[in-house]
Design an enzyme around this catalytic site. Structure first.
Site, PDB file in Angstrom:
ATOM      1  N   CYS A 163       0.823  -1.214   0.000  1.00  0.00           N
ATOM      2  CA  CYS A 163       0.000   0.000   0.000  1.00  0.00           C
ATOM      3  C   CYS A 163       0.854   1.259   0.000  1.00  0.00           C
ATOM      4  O   CYS A 163       0.393   2.327  -0.404  1.00  0.00           O
ATOM      5  CB  CYS A 163      -0.941   0.001   1.196  1.00  0.00           C
ATOM      6  N   HIS A 212      19.173   0.774  -0.564  1.00  0.00           N
ATOM      7  CA  HIS A 212      17.742   1.075  -0.521  1.00  0.00           C
ATOM      8  C   HIS A 212      16.948  -0.176  -0.149  1.00  0.00           C
ATOM      9  O   HIS A 212      16.057  -0.137   0.713  1.00  0.00           O
ATOM     10  CB  HIS A 212      17.264   1.621  -1.865  1.00  0.00           C
TER      11      HIS A 212
END
Length: 461
Positions: free
Chosen positions: A50, A100
């Site tokens: 989400c 990352h």
């Protein structure tokens, strides 16, 4: 080969953009197959939650890889053009891409730092990629390392131990008062969302019974079914307080529903066993005077928010420790990848010299048919020993220098010195020609020594 990531998250894109790119789990396999069909895209993992949609990939060329993955993301939702998508995207390659991924896995890039859900989502994404065979040696190693880093962060820091939501802060405080929540009973007064969420957390932590009261009887019955609890008539809930270890209040009432006398009466009935009261209502529904009742512990919304802010600050301190771990683990992963780059050269060099050695031994053996099996083994062993000694230092140097700034230059030099980029046919023909010339012509060094001896024999004759 290069590791890259292209994606967007809650930091770069609003929910209306994220939801367009979101890929349901039922379509992940098809999406991964389409991703790896793009030119130059060798491996891929698609992480869709989400809060983020990211593609981690191994590509032949960085710029082309960026372009192909951007194209893939735009094609995921045809109503979203590349022009609309690009402003929200970020691109990373090499150590930045790996860092990352590690930060995402360790929840350092999450909306709530320290949350645990993202690690499970990454594991699921990786399992789908494995099932559809869209990963290989590099991506398997990098994602497994990311999962390992996340586990290390959770083990060696307290980043996920301190509540950063009001509802869970209530649970954290309850656990401080009752070291064990097993077999405890909760009375939920009202149906505010934060109180319901806190009740869910308490049940997950072992709370045994939930009793629920609201001004609307049917609403209490519906909530009781949802929580597996017991409905209580609203005009009787004060009598039920004595049986409750934890009282959660969240109503829309504009006045106090519970006073100090009510709580004193309940504590007395409990034989002075402690009672934990949480008032998440605004305006407050529990009289602050309850704080003066012995063995009654009252916390209101401001207390919980203050706890959350303290925890958030502590999480940020723990996040600094986690960031240092990420840097350390990225360095180790880069060393592995550099070592992986030199492996084909080492394998090719070993194969090349072994082929030359074998060819030369066979030629010699054909001229020495009279040798015994033992002598043949000695000759072959001597050839292997010579070859190993000749290339040993080269192998050691390649492995030692691969992580230095000059690593690529050493690899390139080795490939050129040993002609490792020539075709096998060309190399074989050149070697055969050189061998024939060696065997058909006298060695110039030997001739230089033999000529005087021949002259002596001629004069002596």
């Amino acid at each position: 080969m290069h590791v890259i990531v292209v994606g967007l998250s809650h930091k770069t894109a609003p929910v209306e953009v994220r939801e367009k790119l979101a890929v349901p789990e039922s379509r992940l396999g098809e999406a991964l197959g389409r991703l790896c069909s793009y030119r130059g895209v060798k491996e891929g993992v698609l992480l869709s939650t989400c809060n983020r949609v990211e593609v981690y990939s191994v590509v032949e060329d960085v710029e082309e890889g960026y372009a192909r993955i951007q194209e893939f993301l735009a094609d995921t939702h045809l109503s979203l053009s590349s022009e609309q998508l690009t402003p929200h995207l970020y691109w990373h390659t090499g150590d930045r891409a790996i860092a990352h991924l590690f930060r995402v896995a360790a929840s350092l890039d999450s909306m709530i730092i320290g949350e645990s859900q993202i690690l499970g989502q990454l594991k699921n994404a990786f399992e789908v990629a494995l099932a559809h065979k869209t990963t290989g040696v590099i991506m398997n190693k990098v994602v497994k390392k990311a999962i390992s880093v996340a586990k290390r962060v959770r083990t060696e820091t307290k980043i996920s131990e301190m509540a950063v939501s009001v509802s869970y802060a209530a649970v954290e405080l309850a656990k401080k008062i009752f070291s064990n929540l097993d077999e405890k009973t909760v009375l939920l007064v009202g149906a505010g969302e934060m109180a319901k969420l806190a009740a869910r957390h308490l049940i997950a932590q072992g709370v045994h019974q939930v009793r629920i009261t609201t001004r609307t009887p049917q609403h209490a019955i519906d909530l009781a079914e949802k929580f597996g609890g017991t409905p209580v008539p609203f005009d009787q809930f004060k009598d039920e307080m004595a049986a409750a270890d934890i009282v959660l209040v969240s109503t829309g009432a504009a006045h106090y529903l519970i006073g100090a006398e009510d709580v004193q009466r309940a504590v007395d009935k409990r034989g002075n066993r402690p009672m934990f009261l949480i008032d998440i209502s605004v305006p407050r529904n529990i009289d602050p005077a309850v704080r003066h009742v012995d063995n009654a512990f009252l916390f209101d919304i401001d207390d919980l928010k203050q706890r959350v802010e303290q925890n958030r600050a502590e999480r940020l301190q723990e996040a600094d420790k986690a960031e240092r771990m990420v840097v350390e683990e990225v360095g180790a992963t880069l060393e592995w990848m550099k070592a992986l780059e030199v492996t084909p050269t080492i394998v090719a060099l070993r194969s090349r010299v072994d082929a030359i050695k074998q060819a030369e031994v066979e030629k010699v053996m054909s001229r020495l048919a009279h040798l015994s099996q033992q002598d043949r083994e000695l000759v072959e062993g001597m050839a292997s020993s010579i070859v190993n000694k000749l290339i040993h230092r080269t192998m050691v140097t390649l492995k030692a220098e691969v992580n230095s700034s000059n690593g690529p230059a050493f690899v390139e030099a080795a490939r050129r010195f040993f002609h490792l980029d020539q075709s096998s046919t060309q190399s074989s023909e050149e070697e055969d020609r050189e061998s024939r010339l060696r065997y058909l012509s006298p060695d110039p060094v030997e001739s230089a020594h033999e000529e005087p001896a021949a002259s002596v024999r001629k004069r002596a004759g």
